[in-house]
Design an enzyme around this catalytic site. Structure first.
Site: not given
Ligand SMILES: *Cc1c(COP(=O)(O)O)cnc(C)c1O
Length: 321
Positions: A54, A79, A205, A209, A211, A305
């Site tokens: 992010k 959060s 996902e 959820g 969606d 991620s």
């Molecule tokens: C935010 C996040 C996601 C999901 O990312 P999106 O862009 O909302 O699909 C996946 N893994 C981690 C660690 C995140 O912080």
């Protein structure tokens, strides 16, 4: 609706974050390959600054503020990792940051956000609407609101992770990507479209959820109640207009993983790759396990991620069996 971001925007984002974000390593494990019967490469965004991809989107978005926007400041509601990403980016760029968080957010997350210099405003998640509070703050103090996924600069920034992976590894046969609001997956789709058009994209996902899968199947953005899952980074209730637009056009396969499968993947990361990965960051590997048979012998990417998890919680999840 504004135009959808394109691959050129990802390239532009890459030049803005260069030297500020880490170019994260790509790891592999012979034992995991043997177990799955394929060649897996792991793009380690758990080793990114502040512990998740992010940072890429947030820094790209904030680096484009005008002098007036910089002086007034940024506001974000989250959060989780987006809060820390905005707070750190703002500090690096000298922009005041206000983060709207639920009053019962984990102390560690509030402390981390404050540690990066962010002002934390709390709200009651059962009676108040964070988007409304964010918008009200934006209006009252002239702050610029940066949402966690449905923003062209955020999407383009998130796409730089997959761009680096394709640059380092060439066009893969498949790539597994966690899916919440779709910023990461839609940015990834832009990079894949340009650098690896034959690469099959899987969005993953939490089982609780789905969606995103339903939205693509039904051709409209499906809203759900906050899903109960340990994958707290993917507890989103719906895709965004921009992320849905890109995903509709690029048509990834959307699959799911259960909480038990996430814990299993967490253990695999710790055991074989010596990596601490948060539950949401395990979505890709968990789903790859389920789909390994159809990808036998292929070269498959997994986007790891994030790695932000409280150590007591990490130990509790792994201690269970
Ligand atoms: C935010 C996040 C996601 C999901 O990312 P999106 O862009 O909302 O699909 C996946 N893994 C981690 C660690 C995140 O912080």
């Amino acid at each position: 609706m504004t135009g959808l971001p394109r691959y050129e925007d990802v390239v532009d984002a890459a030049s803005r974050i260069e030297g500020v974000a880490h170019r994260t390593p790509v790891l592999r494990s012979r034992l995991i390959d043997e177990q799955l019967g394929l060649q897996a490469v792991f793009k380690c965004e758990n080793l990114q600054r502040m512990g998740a991809f992010k940072f890429r989107g947030a820094y790209n978005a904030l680096s484009r503020f005008s002098p007036a926007q910089r002086a007034a400041g940024v506001v974000a509601y989250s959060s989780g990792n987006h809060a820390q990403a905005v707070a750190l980016s703002a500090r690096l760029l000298g922009i005041p940051a206000t983060i709207v968080m639920p009053h019962d957010a984990p102390d560690a997350k509030v402390a981390a956000t404050r540690g990066y210099g962010g002002r934390v405003v709390t709200y009651d998640r059962y009676t108040e609407d964070r988007e409304e509070i964010g918008r009200a703050l934006a209006e009252k103090d002239g702050l610029t609101l940066i949402p966690p996924y449905d923003h062209p600069h955020v999407i383009a920034g998130q796409g730089t992770a997959a761009r680096e992976l394709f640059e380092d590894e060439g066009p893969l046969d498949a790539l597994f990507v966690p899916l919440g609001g779709g910023g990461l997956l839609s940015g990834t789709a832009l990079s894949a479209g340009a650098l690896a058009p034959g690469c099959r994209l899987y969005g993953v996902e939490p089982e609780a959820g789905d969606d995103g899968r339903r939205s693509l199947a039904e051709g409209r953005i499906v809203h759900i109640d906050t899903p109960q899952t340990i994958a707290d980074g993917a507890q989103t209730q719906h895709l965004g207009d921009l992320t849905f637009g890109i995903l509709q056009r690029t048509a990834p396969t959307v699959v799911t993983a259960s909480d038990d499968e996430l814990i299993d993947a967490m253990r695999t990361f710790a055991t074989y790759l010596k990596l601490v990965v948060e539950p949401t960051g395990c979505l890709g590997l968990a789903a790859l396990r389920r789909h390994a048979e159809e990808l036998r012998g292929r070269r498959v990417g997994v986007l790891v991620s994030g790695g932000n998890i409280d150590m007591a919680r990490y130990a509790a999840l792994l201690g269970g069996g």
